[in-house]
Design a protein around this motif. Structure first.
Motif, short mmCIF file in Angstrom:
data_model
loop_
_atom_site.label_atom_id
_atom_site.label_comp_id
_atom_site.label_asym_id
_atom_site.label_seq_id
_atom_site.Cartn_x
_atom_site.Cartn_y
_atom_site.Cartn_z
N GLU A 29 0.46 -1.11 0.19
CA GLU A 29 0.53 0.40 -0.06
C GLU A 29 1.11 1.35 0.41
O GLU A 29 0.59 2.42 -0.72
CB GLU A 29 -1.19 0.12 0.87
N MET A 30 1.68 1.44 0.77
CA MET A 30 2.41 2.21 0.30
C MET A 30 3.72 2.70 -0.76
O MET A 30 3.80 4.02 -0.85
CB MET A 30 3.87 2.04 1.26
N ALA A 31 3.18 1.76 -1.93
CA ALA A 31 3.73 2.30 -3.56
C ALA A 31 2.42 3.07 -3.83
O ALA A 31 2.84 3.44 -5.14
CB ALA A 31 4.07 0.66 -3.64
N GLU A 32 1.35 3.36 -3.27
CA GLU A 32 0.52 4.68 -4.38
C GLU A 32 1.06 5.63 -4.71
O GLU A 32 0.36 6.57 -4.83
CB GLU A 32 -0.57 3.57 -3.40
N ILE A 33 1.79 6.40 -3.31
CA ILE A 33 2.25 7.15 -3.65
C ILE A 33 3.21 7.52 -2.74
O ILE A 33 3.95 6.88 -1.93
CB ILE A 33 0.72 8.12 -2.23
N ARG A 34 4.24 8.76 -3.20
CA ARG A 34 5.28 8.71 -2.84
C ARG A 34 5.81 9.45 -1.95
O ARG A 34 6.77 9.85 -1.72
CB ARG A 34 6.25 9.28 -4.31
N THR A 35 4.77 9.58 -0.79
CA THR A 35 5.35 11.17 -0.20
C THR A 35 5.00 10.30 1.12
O THR A 35 3.94 9.27 1.40
CB THR A 35 4.33 12.67 -0.29
N PHE A 36 5.13 11.12 2.50
CA PHE A 36 4.65 10.73 4.23
C PHE A 36 4.66 11.40 4.51
O PHE A 36 5.03 13.00 4.90
CB PHE A 36 5.43 9.18 4.14
N SER A 37 3.88 11.02 5.48
CA SER A 37 3.45 11.85 6.97
C SER A 37 3.73 11.45 8.20
O SER A 37 2.51 11.05 8.76
CB SER A 37 2.65 13.07 6.86
N TRP A 38 4.38 11.06 8.84
CA TRP A 38 4.84 10.91 10.37
C TRP A 38 5.33 11.68 10.87
O TRP A 38 5.17 12.40 11.59
CB TRP A 38 5.69 9.64 10.38
#
Length: 337
Positions: A252-261
């Motif tokens: 599922e992490m490969a659906e979007i190239r950004t993150f907010s943690w």
């Protein structure tokens, strides 16, 4: 001469009579005035007496109430807790990927349009009913965001500008017609390490972790946090740019190239207490602890977590009984049982 004396006599007689009448009226009015003044004085004395008794009664009541509150305080038991700073951690993800092309022309159908793990030789889709299989093991995503082939470390790491923020990949509609050699998805070979680049604001606690080339990451409130290895870092102005290897990678992490943690840093054990239980007494921060039947003031080391809560990291241990409202407490004998 005799006539004048005679005329003068009645005048003297009338004058005496008038004086006597006025004197009688004044005497009557004087008596009434004395009675009224006496009545007013009695009433005033009565009201003042009632007021005095009321004030004394109220003072006795409030003195008793204060004494009762001091001797019967509201208390709570200290529970252990963990405090750590949470610093925003937002950036971009990097992975190796390859585009999968259609092996023939026709109408395409996918077993699932969600990102999924596939084995080498496993079916990715069907085109005109003919299966097209995966050339390798990895994550298959039947979607594109436009950055395929143009997303790599050498382009993203240099410079001081903000990182790009691509949108979530758009799925390829099921049932459409595709030409031969047309892109039909992308494959992220596995196993491989997921990497990230981010700008962060460094605090003293975080700087200690960075000097050890690691940071602790939390992806949600329920996440205990995991350690990520820092590959490289660069201090620019008052911010730091870091390149890390992440210890997790899901389809599922490969659906979007950004993150907010969040980066979880400066972890320490202690006690969370209500703001009202901590008081500054003679310049010393402390709490009132119950020992047996006695309230004792104890010095603590604490700091504000928010407007309602203190975190005590020294002076109190789990299980201690504390007075909830320290501002209305004092040392001495209490009754809480």
């Amino acid at each position: 001469m005799h006539t004048n004396e005679y005329l003068n006599k009645p005048q003297k007689f009338e004058s005496k009579t008038s004086v006597k009448k006025l004197t009688a009226k004044d005497r009557h009015k004087g008596i009434e005035s004395k009675n009224i003044n006496g009545s007013l004085a009695a009433r005033l004395f009565y009201y003042l007496t009632v007021l005095f008794i009321s004030i004394v009664a109220f003072n006795i009541y409030f003195y008793w109430l204060d004494a009762y509150k001091y001797s019967h305080p509201e208390v709570f038991q200290a529970q252990s807790g963990v405090y750590a700073e949470e610093i925003p951690f937002e950036g971009v993800l990097l992975w190796e990927e390859r585009i999968v092309f259609a092996g023939t022309s026709g109408t395409i159908s996918y077993p699932s349009q969600e990102p999924r793990r596939v084995r080498k030789g496993e079916q990715l889709c069907k085109i005109n009913g003919v299966a097209q299989n995966s050339p390798d093991a990895g994550y298959f995503i039947p979607a594109f965001d436009g950055y395929e082939g143009n997303w790599n470390y050498s382009d993203l790491w240099p410079g001081t500008s903000a990182l790009p923020s691509p949108a979530k990949a758009t799925p390829i509609p099921d049932g459409i017609y595709v030409d031969n050699k047309q892109p039909i998805g992308k494959l992220i070979p596995q196993p491989q390490e997921l990497r990230a680049i981010a700008w962060i604001d460094v605090t003293p606690s975080l700087n200690r972790d960075i000097s050890r080339n690691r940071i602790k990451i939390r992806r949600s409130e329920n996440d205990w946090g995991v350690w990520a290895e820092i590959r490289t870092k660069a201090n620019i102005s008052q911010r730091t740019k870091i390149y890390v290897t992440l210890p997790f990678f899901t389809p599922e992490m490969a659906e979007i190239r950004t993150f907010s943690w969040k980066i979880y840093v400066g972890e320490q054990n202690g006690i969370y207490v209500p703001n009202s239980s901590v008081i500054l007494k003679d310049g010393v921060m402390g709490v009132y602890i119950i020992k047996g039947n006695e309230a004792i003031f104890r010095k603590v080391e604490a700091f504000h977590v928010d407007e309602d809560t203190f975190f005590i990291n020294s002076g109190v241990i789990p299980g201690d009984m504390l007075i909830l409202n320290a501002g209305s407490a004092r040392e001495g004998e209490v009754s809480i049982w």
